[in-house]
Enzyme design. Structure first.
Site, PDB file in Angstrom:
ATOM      1  CG  ASN A  63      -1.843   1.096   1.349  1.00  0.00           C
ATOM      2  OD1 ASN A  63      -1.649   2.153   0.755  1.00  0.00           O
ATOM      3  ND2 ASN A  63      -2.909   0.881   2.093  1.00  0.00           N
ATOM      4  CB  VAL A  64       1.651   3.941  -2.504  1.00  0.00           C
ATOM      5  CG1 VAL A  64       2.104   3.082  -3.666  1.00  0.00           C
ATOM      6  CG2 VAL A  64       0.265   4.508  -2.717  1.00  0.00           C
ATOM      7  CB  SER A 142      -4.863  15.135 -12.178  1.00  0.00           C
ATOM      8  OG  SER A 142      -6.108  15.603 -12.666  1.00  0.00           O
ATOM      9  CE1 TYR A 155      -7.080  12.034  -8.361  1.00  0.00           C
ATOM     10  CE2 TYR A 155      -7.528  13.993  -9.685  1.00  0.00           C
ATOM     11  CZ  TYR A 155      -7.050  12.700  -9.581  1.00  0.00           C
ATOM     12  OH  TYR A 155      -6.536  12.068 -10.691  1.00  0.00           O
ATOM     13  CB  ALA A 156      -7.644  19.817  -6.838  1.00  0.00           C
ATOM     14  CB  ALA A 157      -5.155  19.557  -2.021  1.00  0.00           C
ATOM     15  CE  LYS A 159      -3.605  12.369  -8.916  1.00  0.00           C
ATOM     16  NZ  LYS A 159      -2.635  11.284  -9.142  1.00  0.00           N
ATOM     17  CB  ILE A 188      -7.119   8.679 -19.179  1.00  0.00           C
ATOM     18  CG1 ILE A 188      -6.239   9.935 -19.269  1.00  0.00           C
ATOM     19  CG2 ILE A 188      -6.514   7.506 -19.949  1.00  0.00           C
ATOM     20  CD1 ILE A 188      -5.987  10.486 -20.667  1.00  0.00           C
TER      21      ILE A 188
HETATM   22  P1  NAP Z   1      -6.966   2.807 -11.890  1.00  0.00           P
HETATM   23  O1  NAP Z   1      -7.286   2.032 -13.126  1.00  0.00           O
HETATM   24  O2  NAP Z   1      -7.913   2.734 -10.731  1.00  0.00           O
HETATM   25  O3  NAP Z   1      -5.498   2.377 -11.404  1.00  0.00           O
HETATM   26  C1  NAP Z   1      -4.995   2.797 -10.178  1.00  0.00           C
HETATM   27  C2  NAP Z   1      -4.271   1.630  -9.543  1.00  0.00           C
HETATM   28  O4  NAP Z   1      -3.697   2.089  -8.295  1.00  0.00           O
HETATM   29  C3  NAP Z   1      -5.223   0.465  -9.203  1.00  0.00           C
HETATM   30  O5  NAP Z   1      -4.624  -0.784  -9.495  1.00  0.00           O
HETATM   31  C4  NAP Z   1      -5.388   0.646  -7.699  1.00  0.00           C
HETATM   32  O6  NAP Z   1      -5.725  -0.533  -7.010  1.00  0.00           O
HETATM   33  C5  NAP Z   1      -4.004   1.119  -7.311  1.00  0.00           C
HETATM   34  N1  NAP Z   1      -4.010   1.689  -5.974  1.00  0.00           N
HETATM   35  C6  NAP Z   1      -4.982   2.438  -5.386  1.00  0.00           C
HETATM   36  N2  NAP Z   1      -4.642   2.739  -4.131  1.00  0.00           N
HETATM   37  C7  NAP Z   1      -3.427   2.168  -3.921  1.00  0.00           C
HETATM   38  C8  NAP Z   1      -2.565   2.107  -2.798  1.00  0.00           C
HETATM   39  N3  NAP Z   1      -2.889   2.693  -1.637  1.00  0.00           N
HETATM   40  N4  NAP Z   1      -1.400   1.435  -2.904  1.00  0.00           N
HETATM   41  C9  NAP Z   1      -1.071   0.811  -4.071  1.00  0.00           C
HETATM   42  N5  NAP Z   1      -1.850   0.818  -5.159  1.00  0.00           N
HETATM   43  C10 NAP Z   1      -3.018   1.500  -5.078  1.00  0.00           C
HETATM   44  O7  NAP Z   1      -6.796   4.354 -12.201  1.00  0.00           O
HETATM   45  P2  NAP Z   1      -6.086   5.143 -13.398  1.00  0.00           P
HETATM   46  O8  NAP Z   1      -7.117   5.965 -14.044  1.00  0.00           O
HETATM   47  O9  NAP Z   1      -5.234   4.253 -14.191  1.00  0.00           O
HETATM   48  O10 NAP Z   1      -5.189   6.155 -12.543  1.00  0.00           O
HETATM   49  C11 NAP Z   1      -3.765   6.117 -12.544  1.00  0.00           C
HETATM   50  C12 NAP Z   1      -3.267   7.480 -12.091  1.00  0.00           C
HETATM   51  O11 NAP Z   1      -3.650   8.463 -13.060  1.00  0.00           O
HETATM   52  C13 NAP Z   1      -3.858   7.949 -10.767  1.00  0.00           C
HETATM   53  O12 NAP Z   1      -2.871   8.616 -10.014  1.00  0.00           O
HETATM   54  C14 NAP Z   1      -4.926   8.936 -11.191  1.00  0.00           C
HETATM   55  O13 NAP Z   1      -5.187   9.910 -10.204  1.00  0.00           O
HETATM   56  C15 NAP Z   1      -4.274   9.552 -12.410  1.00  0.00           C
HETATM   57  N6  NAP Z   1      -5.204  10.197 -13.322  1.00  0.00           N
HETATM   58  C16 NAP Z   1      -6.175   9.481 -13.946  1.00  0.00           C
HETATM   59  C17 NAP Z   1      -7.044  10.129 -14.829  1.00  0.00           C
HETATM   60  C18 NAP Z   1      -8.130   9.404 -15.567  1.00  0.00           C
HETATM   61  O14 NAP Z   1      -8.968  10.082 -16.188  1.00  0.00           O
HETATM   62  N7  NAP Z   1      -8.174   8.091 -15.557  1.00  0.00           N
HETATM   63  C19 NAP Z   1      -6.910  11.511 -15.026  1.00  0.00           C
HETATM   64  C20 NAP Z   1      -5.903  12.198 -14.365  1.00  0.00           C
HETATM   65  C21 NAP Z   1      -5.047  11.535 -13.526  1.00  0.00           C
HETATM   66  P3  NAP Z   1      -7.315  -0.820  -6.733  1.00  0.00           P
HETATM   67  O15 NAP Z   1      -7.949  -0.966  -8.077  1.00  0.00           O
HETATM   68  O16 NAP Z   1      -7.275  -2.072  -5.928  1.00  0.00           O
HETATM   69  O17 NAP Z   1      -7.805   0.379  -5.969  1.00  0.00           O
END
Ligand code: NAP
Length: 247
Positions: A63-64, A142, A155-157, A159, A188
């Site tokens: 867990n990060v 983000s 989230y914004a804080a 990021k 995305i």
């Molecule tokens: P995602 O498909 O939910 O992938 C995130 C991964 O991180 C999941 O495998 C999740 O596990 C894991 N995770 C969550 N909490 C964790 C923890 N405490 N320790 C270790 N792993 C953990 O989401 P994504 O859209 O690919 O997001 C990836 C990054 O891009 C994130 O930082 C997100 O904020 C950023 N982002 C995404 C978007 C978008 O539109 N998708 C836009 C801007 C930024 P679980 O599934 O078990 O929770």
């Protein structure tokens, strides 16, 4: 124990953007360590893809938001493969709520994972890259950390904090030839969007100049570039990958 291939550590690599980054870095010749809460399914096509490229993949369950779990995972990886050349911080969550209804837990959970998690991983990996006198770190921020978003003070804080952390770490590690950059995606298509209401999605798409949501490869290819030698003179940058949603 010593690994001749470059080793990339990808947090959140079991899903979404992180899974795509893991596959693209394997394509680029790296062995891949995925750090995530849960292991991807053995039949997961991403894992199969990495192995079919002849690259090694290992899973580190952690867990990060727990610094001791991050430290143990990094120690395990170094004792197994002897090096870490690339760190990509993709693990992230959101818990949206307007501030007057946001409880302490919603605030803390997002800060703990999305900001402290990036800090713990960068801190654990920094001595290894400093000693090696090379490395690349990419933190996923983000566009909402740059402009704010209704319902996302937490989230914004977090990021926005990732951007400050990235620029500071770029300064701290530059003399050891380690680059540190952030990528700020827009909307995305990943599993994280599953809980988004249809109205919120349509509102967001309406903001995007290119008129469509992004794919994980759109972000993954930017990360791949920033981790490559082609980007060796780029550090402390924040690169938006958002189809023009921010401007
Ligand atoms: P995602 O498909 O939910 O992938 C995130 C991964 O991180 C999941 O495998 C999740 O596990 C894991 N995770 C969550 N909490 C964790 C923890 N405490 N320790 C270790 N792993 C953990 O989401 P994504 O859209 O690919 O997001 C990836 C990054 O891009 C994130 O930082 C997100 O904020 C950023 N982002 C995404 C978007 C978008 O539109 N998708 C836009 C801007 C930024 P679980 O599934 O078990 O929770």
């Amino acid at each position: 124990m010593d690994n001749p291939s470059r080793v990339a550590l990808v947090t959140g690599g079991s899903s979404g953007i992180g899974s795509c980054v893991a596959q693209l870095l394997a394509r680029d010749g790296c062995d891949i360590a995925v750090l995530d809460l849960k292991r991807p399914n053995e039949s997961d096509s991403a894992l199969y893809h990495i192995q079919s490229l002849g690259k090694q993949v290992c899973f580190l369950e952690a867990n990060v938001s727990k610094s001791e779990e991050v430290n143990t995972a990094v120690e395990t990886l170094v004792s197994r493969w002897g090096r870490i050349d690339i760190l990509v911080n993709c693990a992230g969550i959101f818990r949206d709520q307007v501030i007057w209804k946001m409880n302490d837990e919603q605030w803390r959970d997002v800060i703990d994972v999305d900001l402290s998690g990036v800090f713990y991983c960068c801190r654990a990996v920094s001595p290894i890259m400093r000693a090696a006198k090379k490395g690349a770190i990419v933190n996923i921020s983000s566009i909402n950390g740059m402009r704010g978003k209704f319902g996302q003070t937490n989230y914004a804080a977090a990021k926005a904090g990732v951007i400050g952390l990235t620029k500071t770490l770029a300064r701290e590690l530059a003399r050891r030839n380690v680059t540190v950059n952030a990528v700020a995606p827009g909307l995305i298509e990943t599993p994280i969007l599953q809980n988004m209401s249809e109205t919120a999605r349509l509102d967001a798409v309406a903001e995007i100049l290119l008129g469509r949501t992004g794919q994980v490869e759109d972000v993954g290819e930017m990360v791949s570039f920033l981790c490559s030698d082609r980007a060796r003179f780029i550090t402390g940058e924040v690169i938006r990958v958002d189809g023009g949603q921010y401007i």
